[in-house]
Design an enzyme around this catalytic site. Structure first.
Site, PDB file in Angstrom:
ATOM      1  N   PHE A 113       0.806  -1.228   0.000  1.00 55.04           N
ATOM      2  CA  PHE A 113       0.000   0.000   0.000  1.00 55.04           C
ATOM      3  C   PHE A 113       0.837   1.275   0.000  1.00 55.04           C
ATOM      4  CE2 PHE A 113      -3.659  -2.333   2.383  1.00 55.04           C
ATOM      5  CZ  PHE A 113      -4.020  -2.970   1.227  1.00 55.04           C
ATOM      6  N   SER A 174      -4.836  -8.110   0.982  1.00 50.65           N
ATOM      7  CA  SER A 174      -3.478  -7.955   0.459  1.00 50.65           C
ATOM      8  C   SER A 174      -2.509  -8.638   1.416  1.00 50.65           C
ATOM      9  CB  SER A 174      -3.119  -6.476   0.318  1.00 50.65           C
ATOM     10  OG  SER A 174      -3.802  -5.934  -0.778  1.00 50.65           O
ATOM     11  N   ASN A 176       0.588  -8.060   2.005  1.00 46.84           N
ATOM     12  CA  ASN A 176       1.810  -7.325   2.359  1.00 46.84           C
ATOM     13  C   ASN A 176       1.649  -6.325   3.486  1.00 46.84           C
ATOM     14  OD1 ASN A 176       3.211  -8.559   0.078  1.00 46.84           O
ATOM     15  ND2 ASN A 176       1.826  -7.319  -1.151  1.00 46.84           N
ATOM     16  N   THR A 177       0.498  -6.322   4.159  1.00 46.49           N
ATOM     17  CA  THR A 177       0.293  -5.435   5.295  1.00 46.49           C
ATOM     18  C   THR A 177       0.010  -6.305   6.516  1.00 46.49           C
ATOM     19  OG1 THR A 177      -0.532  -3.635   3.921  1.00 46.49           O
ATOM     20  CG2 THR A 177      -1.198  -3.602   6.225  1.00 46.49           C
ATOM     21  N   LYS A 214     -13.097  -7.703  -0.640  1.00 46.35           N
ATOM     22  CA  LYS A 214     -12.127  -8.409  -1.487  1.00 46.35           C
ATOM     23  C   LYS A 214     -11.376  -9.423  -0.635  1.00 46.35           C
ATOM     24  CE  LYS A 214      -8.550  -7.757  -4.986  1.00 46.35           C
ATOM     25  NZ  LYS A 214      -7.898  -6.798  -5.885  1.00 46.35           N
TER      26      LYS A 214
HETATM   27  C1  LIG Z   1       1.595  -4.672  -8.792  1.00 49.86           C
HETATM   28  C2  LIG Z   1       0.261  -5.032  -8.197  1.00 49.86           C
HETATM   29  C3  LIG Z   1      -0.299  -4.208  -7.225  1.00 49.86           C
HETATM   30  C4  LIG Z   1      -1.543  -4.531  -6.668  1.00 49.86           C
HETATM   31  N1  LIG Z   1      -2.101  -3.705  -5.726  1.00 49.86           N
HETATM   32  C5  LIG Z   1      -3.327  -3.981  -5.227  1.00 49.86           C
HETATM   33  C6  LIG Z   1      -3.950  -3.109  -4.287  1.00 49.86           C
HETATM   34  O1  LIG Z   1      -3.424  -2.050  -3.933  1.00 49.86           O
HETATM   35  N2  LIG Z   1      -5.168  -3.466  -3.792  1.00 49.86           N
HETATM   36  C7  LIG Z   1      -5.812  -4.613  -4.178  1.00 49.86           C
HETATM   37  O2  LIG Z   1      -6.919  -4.872  -3.711  1.00 49.86           O
HETATM   38  N3  LIG Z   1      -5.242  -5.448  -5.075  1.00 49.86           N
HETATM   39  C8  LIG Z   1      -4.035  -5.163  -5.600  1.00 49.86           C
HETATM   40  N4  LIG Z   1      -3.464  -6.012  -6.518  1.00 49.86           N
HETATM   41  C9  LIG Z   1      -4.178  -7.285  -6.854  1.00 49.86           C
HETATM   42  C10 LIG Z   1      -5.002  -7.181  -8.128  1.00 49.86           C
HETATM   43  O3  LIG Z   1      -6.043  -6.247  -7.989  1.00 49.86           O
HETATM   44  C11 LIG Z   1      -5.613  -8.551  -8.483  1.00 49.86           C
HETATM   45  O4  LIG Z   1      -6.490  -8.925  -7.453  1.00 49.86           O
HETATM   46  C12 LIG Z   1      -4.559  -9.638  -8.663  1.00 49.86           C
HETATM   47  O5  LIG Z   1      -3.402  -9.126  -9.273  1.00 49.86           O
HETATM   48  C13 LIG Z   1      -5.060 -10.817  -9.515  1.00 49.86           C
HETATM   49  O6  LIG Z   1      -5.412 -10.394 -10.817  1.00 49.86           O
HETATM   50  P1  LIG Z   1      -4.420 -10.599 -12.095  1.00 49.86           P
HETATM   51  O7  LIG Z   1      -3.960 -12.023 -12.072  1.00 49.86           O
HETATM   52  O8  LIG Z   1      -5.272 -10.272 -13.284  1.00 49.86           O
HETATM   53  O9  LIG Z   1      -3.328  -9.630 -11.901  1.00 49.86           O
HETATM   54  C14 LIG Z   1      -2.226  -5.703  -7.089  1.00 49.86           C
HETATM   55  C15 LIG Z   1      -1.650  -6.521  -8.070  1.00 49.86           C
HETATM   56  C16 LIG Z   1      -0.432  -6.200  -8.630  1.00 49.86           C
HETATM   57  C17 LIG Z   1       0.159  -7.094  -9.691  1.00 49.86           C
END
Ligand SMILES: Cc1cc2nc3c(=O)[nH]c(=O)nc-3n(C[C@H](O)[C@H](O)[C@H](O)COP(=O)(O)O)c2cc1C
Length: 354
Positions: A113, A174, A176-177, A214
């Site tokens: 975040f 997430s 990472n927090t 989520k």
């Molecule tokens: C670099 C990066 C940053 C992300 N940051 C967030 C975030 O701040 N909040 C969140 O709910 N999901 C975050 N996600 C997760 C994505 O919203 C998604 O749930 C996840 O990447 C799976 O979808 P994908 O396989 O299409 O990437 C992040 C994903 C990536 C790759």
């Protein structure tokens, strides 16, 4: 005009976060392509009183600070989710914290975040709403890493941003927090949802934004049952299934595969779709679900819908495929719906369970 095919080799030479910053810069300076023409009507979805021209959305994390809603909607996404936004600006983890696994079409991130905080995002979202441009924009809320009372952070997020959101996301998944994912537990979630909903009722009395949770694809089956029961009892409006995984499926080849953080992209597809299908069975189709994880083409988008998703999102595939992916998925999805005799997306939602 930004040409992905020309820019891709350059972007790939850069550290992923620098490449992302450059991409956001190009988008802000209108160097992005613009989708041609209106969407095929078979793709239209109406949910929570909002009209989505198509079911394909940009997942959270790409536009953390609500800077490029217009250009991303312009690429042809049916909706854009900004965030996660924390009440106060914070730096996140030290760099490098985003890693490409090109052989696996995957990413591992441990950003934690990072962002400019709710007040800065509120200013941009207010201007966006004032411009009266069409497009569905969801706002994803997170908590600051050092907060002592997480629920207060989500409430602060609602108070700052709720009135600008077509839907709100309580991101408790997430990886990472520290402590964040513990908020997915039954009692903690129940208290959190009650507080968020009370704040939503106050800030948007006439057009309450729906509240979505989520979740992580790593929840056990028992945890999912708990969370579904809480959601049905407490008036949650839907789930996003789901976030990145801390698991490392067998067969990953990228040299960064053992980096700490959340894995996204192709290797997440199976797991996230199974969890989506389970959540659909648990909520008895009473709660709309957004399916996300490993969508990289029309087949995966359609599979998410048939597994129970009313809407679909992606992020990682955009990094590897470029913006042309959005139109390819929409065209392919419309063809698959027609091929199976569906008159619209809603008819296909959960088809695999029938
Ligand atoms: C670099 C990066 C940053 C992300 N940051 C967030 C975030 O701040 N909040 C969140 O709910 N999901 C975050 N996600 C997760 C994505 O919203 C998604 O749930 C996840 O990447 C799976 O979808 P994908 O396989 O299409 O990437 C992040 C994903 C990536 C790759």
């Amino acid at each position: 005009m930004f040409r992905f095919r020309l820019a891709a080799p350059l972007l790939r030479m850069l550290d992923p976060e620098t490449a992302h910053d450059l991409t956001l810069w190009a988008l802000r300076h209108r160097l992005a392509p613009v989708a041609r023409g209106p969407d095929d009507p078979i793709l239209a979805v109406r949910l929570w009183g909002r009209d989505f021209p198509n079911p394909l959305g940009l997942a959270a994390g790409f536009d953390k600070d609500a800077r490029v809603m217009g250009p991303m909607l312009g690429l042809g996404f049916g909706f854009v989710e900004v965030g996660s936004i924390t009440p106060v600006a914070q730096d996140g983890n030290p760099r490098p914290r985003i890693f490409r696994l090109p052989e696996d079409r995957a990413i591992i991130n441990r950003i934690g975040f990072a962002g400019a905080g709710a007040a800065a995002a509120a200013g941009r979202l207010r201007a966006w709403r004032a411009s009266a441009r069409p497009g569905v924009v969801g706002v994803n809320l997170g908590k600051n890493w050092d907060t002592t009372e997480p629920a207060a952070d989500y409430e602060a997020g609602v108070r700052a941003l709720g009135r600008y959101a077509d839907y709100l996301v309580v991101n408790v998944s997430s990886p990472n927090t520290p402590g964040l994912r513990a908020l997915q537990g039954g009692a903690a979630l129940e208290r959190l949802v009650a507080r968020v909903r009370a704040a939503v009722a106050e800030v948007c009395p006439d057009r309450a934004a729906p509240v979505l949770i989520k979740i992580a694809p790593d929840l056990s089956a028992a945890d999912r049952e708990d969370i579904a029961a809480v959601a049905l009892a407490s008036g949650v409006d839907g789930f996003i299934v789901g976030n990145t995984t801390t698991q490392r499926p067998a067969g990953l080849r990228g040299r960064h595969r053992n980096e700490a953080g959340g894995l996204s992209g192709r290797p997440l597809f199976e797991l996230s779709t199974q969890v989506l299908a389970h959540m659909y069975r648990l909520t008895g189709a009473r709660l709309p679900l957004i399916g996300v994880g490993g969508v990289s083409g029309p087949d995966q988008a359609y599979a998410k819908i048939r597994a129970g998703a009313s809407l679909v999102q992606l992020y990682t595939a955009l990094v590897y495929e470029g913006p042309g992916l959005v139109a390819r998925i929409k065209t392919g999805l419309a063809a698959r719906l027609r091929g199976d005799g569906f008159a619209g997306v809603a008819q296909a939602v959960g088809a695999d369970h029938r």
